[in-house]
Design a protein around this motif. Structure first.
Motif, PDB file in Angstrom:
ATOM      1  N   GLY A 294     -48.845  51.921  -6.228  1.00  0.00           N
ATOM      2  CA  GLY A 294     -49.002  53.580  -6.064  1.00  0.00           C
ATOM      3  C   GLY A 294     -48.391  54.105  -5.005  1.00  0.00           C
ATOM      4  N   SER A 295     -48.188  55.279  -4.761  1.00  0.00           N
ATOM      5  CA  SER A 295     -47.149  56.249  -4.219  1.00  0.00           C
ATOM      6  C   SER A 295     -47.981  56.243  -2.594  1.00  0.00           C
ATOM      7  CB  SER A 295     -46.688  57.287  -4.558  1.00  0.00           C
ATOM      8  OG  SER A 295     -46.173  58.233  -3.709  1.00  0.00           O
ATOM      9  N   THR A 296     -47.253  56.095  -1.822  1.00  0.00           N
ATOM     10  CA  THR A 296     -48.126  56.240  -0.444  1.00  0.00           C
ATOM     11  C   THR A 296     -47.611  57.933  -0.131  1.00  0.00           C
ATOM     12  OG1 THR A 296     -45.908  55.900   0.865  1.00  0.00           O
ATOM     13  CG2 THR A 296     -47.816  53.961   0.409  1.00  0.00           C
ATOM     14  N   ARG A 297     -46.880  58.488  -0.795  1.00  0.00           N
ATOM     15  CA  ARG A 297     -46.423  60.019  -0.444  1.00  0.00           C
ATOM     16  C   ARG A 297     -45.865  59.981   1.005  1.00  0.00           C
ATOM     17  NH1 ARG A 297     -48.150  63.619  -4.299  1.00  0.00           N
ATOM     18  NH2 ARG A 297     -46.628  65.194  -3.281  1.00  0.00           N
ATOM     19  N   ARG A 298     -45.181  59.033   1.403  1.00  0.00           N
ATOM     20  CA  ARG A 298     -44.780  58.930   2.782  1.00  0.00           C
ATOM     21  C   ARG A 298     -43.178  58.440   2.512  1.00  0.00           C
ATOM     22  NH1 ARG A 298     -46.295  54.535   5.834  1.00  0.00           N
ATOM     23  NH2 ARG A 298     -44.847  55.027   7.483  1.00  0.00           N
ATOM     24  N   GLY A 299     -42.390  59.135   3.736  1.00  0.00           N
ATOM     25  CA  GLY A 299     -40.882  58.867   3.591  1.00  0.00           C
ATOM     26  C   GLY A 299     -40.083  59.853   3.689  1.00  0.00           C
ATOM     27  N   LEU A 300     -40.757  60.888   2.808  1.00  0.00           N
ATOM     28  CA  LEU A 300     -39.874  62.272   2.706  1.00  0.00           C
ATOM     29  C   LEU A 300     -39.802  62.843   4.157  1.00  0.00           C
ATOM     30  CD1 LEU A 300     -38.270  64.189   1.323  1.00  0.00           C
ATOM     31  CD2 LEU A 300     -40.414  65.419   0.540  1.00  0.00           C
TER      32      LEU A 300
ATOM     33  N   GLU B 295     -41.778  58.604  -3.674  1.00  0.00           N
ATOM     34  CA  GLU B 295     -41.975  59.093  -2.415  1.00  0.00           C
ATOM     35  C   GLU B 295     -42.858  58.005  -1.777  1.00  0.00           C
ATOM     36  OE1 GLU B 295     -43.409  62.853  -2.249  1.00  0.00           O
ATOM     37  OE2 GLU B 295     -43.548  62.931  -0.013  1.00  0.00           O
ATOM     38  N   ASP B 296     -42.101  56.930  -1.304  1.00  0.00           N
ATOM     39  CA  ASP B 296     -42.637  55.783  -0.831  1.00  0.00           C
ATOM     40  C   ASP B 296     -41.558  55.211   0.259  1.00  0.00           C
ATOM     41  OD1 ASP B 296     -44.525  53.179  -1.340  1.00  0.00           O
ATOM     42  OD2 ASP B 296     -42.165  52.690  -0.961  1.00  0.00           O
TER      43      ASP B 296
ATOM     44  N   ASP C  99     -43.288  61.355  -7.656  1.00  0.00           N
ATOM     45  CA  ASP C  99     -44.459  60.732  -6.973  1.00  0.00           C
ATOM     46  C   ASP C  99     -44.075  59.208  -6.881  1.00  0.00           C
ATOM     47  OD1 ASP C  99     -46.019  62.848  -6.957  1.00  0.00           O
ATOM     48  OD2 ASP C  99     -47.515  62.371  -8.470  1.00  0.00           O
ATOM     49  N   ASP C 100     -43.800  58.589  -7.978  1.00  0.00           N
ATOM     50  CA  ASP C 100     -43.430  57.155  -7.850  1.00  0.00           C
ATOM     51  C   ASP C 100     -42.336  56.825  -6.787  1.00  0.00           C
ATOM     52  OD1 ASP C 100     -45.456  56.412  -9.652  1.00  0.00           O
ATOM     53  OD2 ASP C 100     -44.087  56.283 -11.345  1.00  0.00           O
TER      54      ASP C 100
END
Lengths: 237, 118
Positions: free
Chosen positions: B9-15, A197-198, A194-195
């Protein structure tokens, strides 16, 4: 008879003022000397000019203190044979980090990124009486990862780390991240992924591969980063 | 110079972007290769043959997919360059908007060509 080697070394003392400059040195090496490493030569130069500043400690490629840019390529002075590098031997501090003095850089940023990946085992079960066991196959997963000595050669060779040192973790920290993701004893895989995924922390890596090219321990951060991306993909579907 | 990592915090973006960039590259490269080989093996002799070939049912769809993949790839790639090098948010916004508009115009133009409106 002696041979002479030429050096051009980055000199900068912010406290004393003035601009950074390259200073030339000439070093006499008596014939019959044992094989010298660059760090030995730096020690001899320091005997000539005690104002020359550089870090060193173990002098055998374990502590990672003497990372520097040697003829345009990051490496450790203590395991770089002097005969393997051409004159003039041009020495600069590791690129992209603030210079404290001469070849000494401020690695705060680098360590902050290292700390950010929580480089320790996270296991919520009660501590066993003996160590947490692994099978030999599980232990093999850590080879090529645990050997990192945090010298900073990889991250400071990475253009993505130069441009975004505060947001991109850099290859050294990402290698350590995968070291704990790959550890069968760690139970924080989801949180760790989670950490990462940015858009910045992981995905500023563009597989330039300077990190793997310069690592003095022959580790492969690019491969570790690829495995993190694969783990993220696997999690999605 | 900021020395603290900016962790909010994570944006849950990028992948998703990373994956789309790779898929679009594969689609564009596969079609590009097919197109070149087909062109070399049976080059159209005149404009009518050319039009019939590129606007045939299957080819029209494939061309649409190719341009969609190329435009998506270009957008993600340019965004990536802007994220790397453009630090001021306002500059990044302006340049991203201009790029987006430019790519949208190309997309509309391609759509018009493929749908036979031009």
């Amino acid at each position: 008879m002696s041979t002479f080697r030429q050096f051009s070394i980055y000199r900068y003392d912010p406290d004393a003022g003035g601009e950074p400059r390259m200073q030339s040195y000439r070093l006499e090496i008596p014939d019959g000397s044992r094989e010298l490493m660059l760090l030995d030569a730096l020690g001899m130069l320091k005997a000539q000019d005690e104002s020359l500043a550089f870090r060193r400690s173990c002098r055998e490629g374990v502590c990672g203190s003497d990372g520097m840019n040697i003829n345009g390529r990051n490496g450790l002075a203590c395991i770089t044979p002097l005969r393997s590098i051409k004159d003039p031997v041009t020495l600069r501090p590791l690129p992209g980090l603030p210079v404290i003095r001469d070849l000494i850089v401020d690695m705060t940023q680098f360590y902050n990124q290292y700390r950010a990946v929580k480089p320790w085992l996270i296991n919520h079960e009660p501590e066993p009486e003996i160590e947490r066991l692994q099978t030999p196959a599980e232990r093999d997963q850590l080879d090529g990862l645990y050997e990192c000595i945090l010298c900073g050669c990889c991250s400071t060779a990475c253009p993505s780390f130069w441009w975004n040192p505060d947001r991109f973790l850099g290859p050294a920290a990402l290698l350590q991240s995968w070291r704990f993701l790959a550890d069968s004893r760690d139970q924080a895989t989801a949180e760790r992924l989670d950490d990462l995924e940015d858009p910045y922390r992981l995905f500023r890596c563009h597989t330039i591969m300077n990190c793997s090219d310069v690592c003095p321990k022959n580790l492969n951060p690019t491969k570790a980063i690829g495995k993190i991306k694969a783990a993220l993909m696997k999690r999605v579907g | 110079m900021k020395i603290q990592p900016q962790y909010i915090g994570s944006t849950r973006r990028g992948l998703g972007e990373w994956f789309a960039q790779r898929v679009s590259a594969v689609v564009a490269a596969a079609f590009g290769l097919y197109f070149l080989v087909a062109l070399c093996l049976a080059p159209p002799t005149d404009l009518e043959t050319w039009r019939a070939w590129v606007l045939g049912g299957g080819m029209r769809l494939a061309l649409g997919l190719f341009f969609a993949a190329t435009l998506i790839h270009a957008w993600i790639g340019m965004r990536s360059v802007f994220l790397d090098y453009l630090k001021p948010m306002s500059l990044r916004l302006v340049v991203s908007t201009a790029t987006g508009l430019g790519l949208a115009v190309i997309a509309l133009w391609v759509a018009a060509l493929l749908l036979g409106a031009v």
